[in-house]
Design an enzyme around this catalytic site. Structure first.
Site, PDB file in Angstrom:
ATOM      1  N   CYS A 182      -1.926   5.411   6.804  1.00  0.00           N
ATOM      2  CA  CYS A 182      -3.048   3.897   7.933  1.00  0.00           C
ATOM      3  C   CYS A 182      -1.456   5.364   9.108  1.00  0.00           C
ATOM      4  CB  CYS A 182      -3.036   2.585   7.924  1.00  0.00           C
ATOM      5  SG  CYS A 182      -3.909   2.809   6.459  1.00  0.00           S
TER       6      CYS A 182
ATOM      7  N   ASN B  99       0.485  -0.738   0.007  1.00  0.00           N
ATOM      8  CA  ASN B  99       0.143  -0.055   0.168  1.00  0.00           C
ATOM      9  C   ASN B  99       0.903   1.617  -0.060  1.00  0.00           C
ATOM     10  OD1 ASN B  99       0.402  -0.858   2.930  1.00  0.00           O
ATOM     11  ND2 ASN B  99      -0.416   1.056   3.453  1.00  0.00           N
TER      12      ASN B  99
HETATM   13  N1  PMP Z   1      -4.087  -4.089   4.408  1.00  0.00           N
HETATM   14  C1  PMP Z   1      -3.456  -2.593   3.331  1.00  0.00           C
HETATM   15  C2  PMP Z   1      -3.044  -2.932   2.087  1.00  0.00           C
HETATM   16  C3  PMP Z   1      -4.338  -2.172   3.090  1.00  0.00           C
HETATM   17  O1  PMP Z   1      -4.065  -0.438   2.349  1.00  0.00           O
HETATM   18  C4  PMP Z   1      -5.525  -1.237   4.280  1.00  0.00           C
HETATM   19  C5  PMP Z   1      -6.085   0.377   4.110  1.00  0.00           C
HETATM   20  N2  PMP Z   1      -5.451   1.332   4.038  1.00  0.00           N
HETATM   21  C6  PMP Z   1      -6.033  -2.254   4.795  1.00  0.00           C
HETATM   22  C7  PMP Z   1      -5.263  -3.469   5.324  1.00  0.00           C
HETATM   23  C8  PMP Z   1      -7.031  -1.998   6.350  1.00  0.00           C
HETATM   24  O2  PMP Z   1      -8.242  -1.646   5.003  1.00  0.00           O
HETATM   25  P1  PMP Z   1      -9.497  -1.307   5.796  1.00  0.00           P
HETATM   26  O3  PMP Z   1      -8.999   0.066   6.599  1.00  0.00           O
HETATM   27  O4  PMP Z   1     -10.658  -1.125   5.019  1.00  0.00           O
HETATM   28  O5  PMP Z   1      -9.367  -2.483   7.259  1.00  0.00           O
END
Ligand code: PMP
Length: 372
Positions: free
Chosen positions: A318, A143
């Site tokens: 994140c 990501n």
């Molecule tokens: N895994 C990856 C690779 C992500 O990019 C994300 C979101 N940033 C997540 C998990 C978590 O997804 P969610 O916030 O929709 O639970």
């Protein structure tokens, strides 16, 4: 507005919104109800499950809906945790995997070596496989950089060593963009989130192979409506998610996105000095382009771009800039690590948008370098 933060989340598509509203207004009964109105809701879920199953080459009954990839990842890691169970993973994982491993008890969590492009060292993998490994969990498309892990090669090595080891991939940045054929990849478990492919937020899923199912348990106990996940099913969002996925697959904008990625890479190289492309040149998803600008604080650059209504991320949304674990694991040097900007594309972006982005970037970087 120029929205280049699609890896953080995407705009929900009109068709997905319409599909969700239609269900909210007309088919709102609880899908677990035994009356016929409830059964209509259940049928809508069935259809969505079947479509998503088809996309990933799985049976409808192997798809379980969750509240998102965070829950899916946590379910997998919590399920396999035990005093006598070890796991393999990498330092490039999303926090919903990395932090889950920190919080569930394993005998050992072993980190695989990666190179500066994010590729996993296959010799290191062979050396680290051992009798107590029960799970390997890896991010399929990173990501932060878009690098694609060679899951097929990894699964071959793992299965040859011990076919009982469960292989989990976090396909959150992959589904709807590159092939997520679970048979071809050779995986037992796969997480995804709908808001990354123009579906609703708070809705995701986990593919669980028949072989893995008995080992996978919920983390929230209750009605077990989705067997591995409890709580009233959000069937309006489930319907909208399948609709959004159908739309991105039918429209297939991969080549257009790849042309945007190339255009931005070239534009940066022609206009800006002292930068480093963090995203690899090979085995990458074009939907993400991470660039590090030397001796720049990325937060300052994010705000300069924001003043022109251009929205990007500094590193990963994140991690909110508080840790650079992934960038450090990729060996990004100190003078670059604070200056990483992640551009992430959607088909709504035009080359004209990128021209403006490059112009603002160029001026902003010049200004920061003069002032700071
Ligand atoms: N895994 C990856 C690779 C992500 O990019 C994300 C979101 N940033 C997540 C998990 C978590 O997804 P969610 O916030 O929709 O639970």
């Amino acid at each position: 507005m120029i929205y280049l933060d699609n890896a953080a989340t995407t705009k929900m598509s009109k068709k997905a919104i319409e599909a969700e509203v239609e269900v909210l207004e007309n088919f709102y009964a609880n899908a677990s109800a035994i009356h016929s109105y409830g059964m209509e809701s259940e049928n809508l879920i069935k259809k969505a499950r079947s479509y998503i199953g088809k996309v990933i080459n799985a049976k409808a009954s192997d798809i379980y809906f969750t509240k998102g990839a965070t829950e899916s990842n946590n379910i997998v890691i919590a399920s396999m945790a035990a005093d006598d169970s070890s796991a393999l993973t990498s330092r490039l994982e999303h926090s919903s995997v990395y932090d889950a491993f920190n919080n569930y008890h394993y005998k050992k969590v072993v980190f695989l070596k990666n190179d500066e492009n994010g590729a996993i060292d296959l010799e290191d993998l062979k050396a680290k496989l051992s009798k107590d490994i029960r799970l390997i969990s890896l991010i399929y498309v990173n990501n932060e950089t878009g690098s694609i892990i060679d899951i097929k090669a990894i699964s071959k090595i793992v299965k040859a060593y011990d076919p009982n080891i469960l292989i989990h991939i976090d396909a959150t940045q992959a589904l709807g963009k590159i092939s997520c054929d679970v048979i071809d990849l050779g995986v037992d478990l796969m997480s995804f989130s709908a808001h990354k492919f123009h579906g609703p937020k708070g809705l995701g899923g986990l593919f669980v192979s028949k072989k893995a199912l008995g080992k996978i348990k919920p983390i929230l106990f209750g009605g077990r409506q989705e067997i591995i996940s409890s709580g009233t099913q959000n069937h309006p969002a489930i319907v909208a998610s399948a609709r959004a996925l159908e739309e991105v697959i039918e429209e297939d904008k991969y080549d257009y996105i790849a042309s945007l990625n190339k255009y931005l890479r070239e534009g940066i190289s022609k206009n800006i000095n002292d930068y480093k492309i963090i995203s690899p040149n090979e085995a990458y998803s074009p939907y993400i382009l991470s660039v590090a600008f030397k001796n720049i604080k990325s937060e300052v650059l994010v705000h300069i771009l924001e003043d022109e209504q251009i929205y990007v991320s500094s590193g990963s949304a994140c991690s909110k800039g508080t840790n650079n674990r992934v960038l450090e694991a990729l060996g990004v040097e100190e003078e670059y690590i604070d200056g990483v900007i992640r551009f992430s594309f959607s088909a709504d972006i035009s080359k004209k948008d990128l021209d403006k982005t490059i112009k603002v970037l160029k001026e902003g970087i010049k200004m920061i370098r003069e002032v700071f």
